[in-house]
Design a protein around this motif. Structure first.
Motif, PDB file in Angstrom:
ATOM      1  N   ARG A   2       0.820  -1.198   0.000  1.00 54.94           N
ATOM      2  CA  ARG A   2       0.000   0.000   0.000  1.00 54.94           C
ATOM      3  C   ARG A   2       0.861   1.258   0.000  1.00 54.94           C
ATOM      4  NH1 ARG A   2      -5.400  -0.347   2.246  1.00 54.94           N
ATOM      5  NH2 ARG A   2      -6.124  -2.501   2.121  1.00 54.94           N
ATOM      6  N   MET A   4       0.372   5.826  -0.141  1.00 54.63           N
ATOM      7  CA  MET A   4      -0.521   6.971  -0.101  1.00 54.63           C
ATOM      8  C   MET A   4       0.187   8.197  -0.642  1.00 54.63           C
ATOM      9  SD  MET A   4      -2.607   6.682   3.515  1.00 54.63           S
ATOM     10  CE  MET A   4      -3.720   8.002   2.979  1.00 54.63           C
ATOM     11  N   HIS A  30      -2.050  -1.066  -3.650  1.00 50.23           N
ATOM     12  CA  HIS A  30      -3.256  -0.338  -3.279  1.00 50.23           C
ATOM     13  C   HIS A  30      -2.852   1.122  -3.080  1.00 50.23           C
ATOM     14  CE1 HIS A  30      -6.405   1.250  -0.623  1.00 50.23           C
ATOM     15  NE2 HIS A  30      -7.191   0.327  -1.146  1.00 50.23           N
ATOM     16  N   THR A  32      -3.871   5.205  -2.454  1.00 53.48           N
ATOM     17  CA  THR A  32      -4.865   6.144  -1.932  1.00 53.48           C
ATOM     18  C   THR A  32      -4.339   7.564  -2.041  1.00 53.48           C
ATOM     19  OG1 THR A  32      -5.744   4.517  -0.364  1.00 53.48           O
ATOM     20  CG2 THR A  32      -6.212   6.842   0.088  1.00 53.48           C
ATOM     21  N   GLY A  69      -6.531   4.204  -8.213  1.00 51.13           N
ATOM     22  CA  GLY A  69      -6.546   4.370  -6.761  1.00 51.13           C
ATOM     23  C   GLY A  69      -7.895   4.835  -6.262  1.00 51.13           C
ATOM     24  N   ASN A  70      -7.930   5.211  -4.998  1.00 54.21           N
ATOM     25  CA  ASN A  70      -9.133   5.795  -4.425  1.00 54.21           C
ATOM     26  C   ASN A  70      -8.787   7.141  -3.801  1.00 54.21           C
ATOM     27  OD1 ASN A  70      -7.798   4.126  -2.289  1.00 54.21           O
ATOM     28  ND2 ASN A  70      -9.391   5.021  -1.022  1.00 54.21           N
ATOM     29  N   SER A  71      -9.813   7.933  -3.499  1.00 51.40           N
ATOM     30  CA  SER A  71      -9.621   9.314  -3.063  1.00 51.40           C
ATOM     31  C   SER A  71     -10.335   9.564  -1.748  1.00 51.40           C
ATOM     32  CB  SER A  71     -10.159  10.266  -4.147  1.00 51.40           C
ATOM     33  OG  SER A  71     -10.108  11.608  -3.726  1.00 51.40           O
ATOM     34  N   GLU A  98      -5.219   2.787   6.796  1.00 48.14           N
ATOM     35  CA  GLU A  98      -4.846   2.443   5.424  1.00 48.14           C
ATOM     36  C   GLU A  98      -3.582   1.584   5.353  1.00 48.14           C
ATOM     37  OE1 GLU A  98      -6.483   3.219   2.493  1.00 48.14           O
ATOM     38  OE2 GLU A  98      -8.133   3.941   3.756  1.00 48.14           O
TER      39      GLU A  98
END
Length: 234
Positions: A2, A4, A30, A32, A69-71, A98
């Protein structure tokens, strides 16, 4: 695995490291994007800042989806960030939830106060997330391996890249993603799209690639490594 990308406003992280995000999302990571504010104070003339906030959050979600990704956008107000325990603990709790191994954020020197504060908040949250003495929503401690700084036209004082990441295969998706933002395509004060497309080309030339994005090591680490991030898949 992961990672970020933490930006002061919706759009910052995507512009700075969106192609890197796409590269590692395609490799199975992953990803974010965390935005401390929406960046709503830059609303076009005649548009209410709250309407623009909603628009920018939608744009962030669209861009993140393209990049794989995601927000997440927090509720703090643009140009009103402060460095305090509340926000540092809030971000630390997100780190614990996360569980990123790496975080990418702004460089420490910037003409924009929110950018400079953002990286300070990240550094403090890095510590708090790792220390078991901090109770954060009942979440267990989580220690980040590294924090990196990425390249933003407003944060260039003292920014000298340590790492060049070859993002040639991700650059088309990157350009599509940043095009989701109205300010990137239609700003009357700065040519964002042209600048970041050209920057990717220039950094690619230096990395002996078609396109590249750069990072700077945090906390005094100055090991130059072209093409990949230490610990990341090639």
């Amino acid at each position: 695995m992961r990672m970020m990308i933490v930006g002061a406003h919706c759009g910052d992280g995507e512009l700075q490291a969106g192609a890197i995000a796409h590269k590692y999302a395609k490799a199975g990571w992953h990803v974010t994007f965390l935005h401390l504010t929406a960046g709503e104070k830059g609303a076009p003339a005649q548009m209410d800042v709250n309407v623009y906030r909603d628009q920018k959050i939608r744009e962030a979600e669209q861009a993140a989806a393209i990049l794989g990704g995601n927000s997440i956008t927090l509720s703090h107000r643009d140009a009103e960030l402060t460095f305090n325990e509340e926000i540092c603990k809030e971000v630390a709790a997100i780190f614990r939830r996360e569980k990123p191994e790496f975080v990418i954020t702004h460089w420490e020197n910037s003409m924009h106060p929110d950018h400079a504060l953002c990286q300070r908040i990240v550094q403090d949250a890095w510590l708090k997330a790792a220390l078991p003495g901090f109770e954060l929503d009942g979440l267990p401690p989580h220690g980040l391996k590294r924090v990196f700084h990425s390249e933003n036209w407003e944060d260039m004082e003292g920014y000298e890249p340590d790492i060049y990441v070859d993002v040639s295969e991700s650059f088309k998706a990157y350009l599509e993603a940043i095009s989701c933002y109205d300010f990137v395509m239609n700003s009357s004060s700065f040519r964002y799209y042209d600048y970041y497309k050209a920057l990717g080309t220039v950094r690619g030339c230096l990395a002996r690639a078609t396109y590249a994005q750069t990072l700077k090591n945090s906390r005094g680490l100055h090991v130059r490594k072209e093409g990949t991030i230490p610990g990341f898949p090639v």
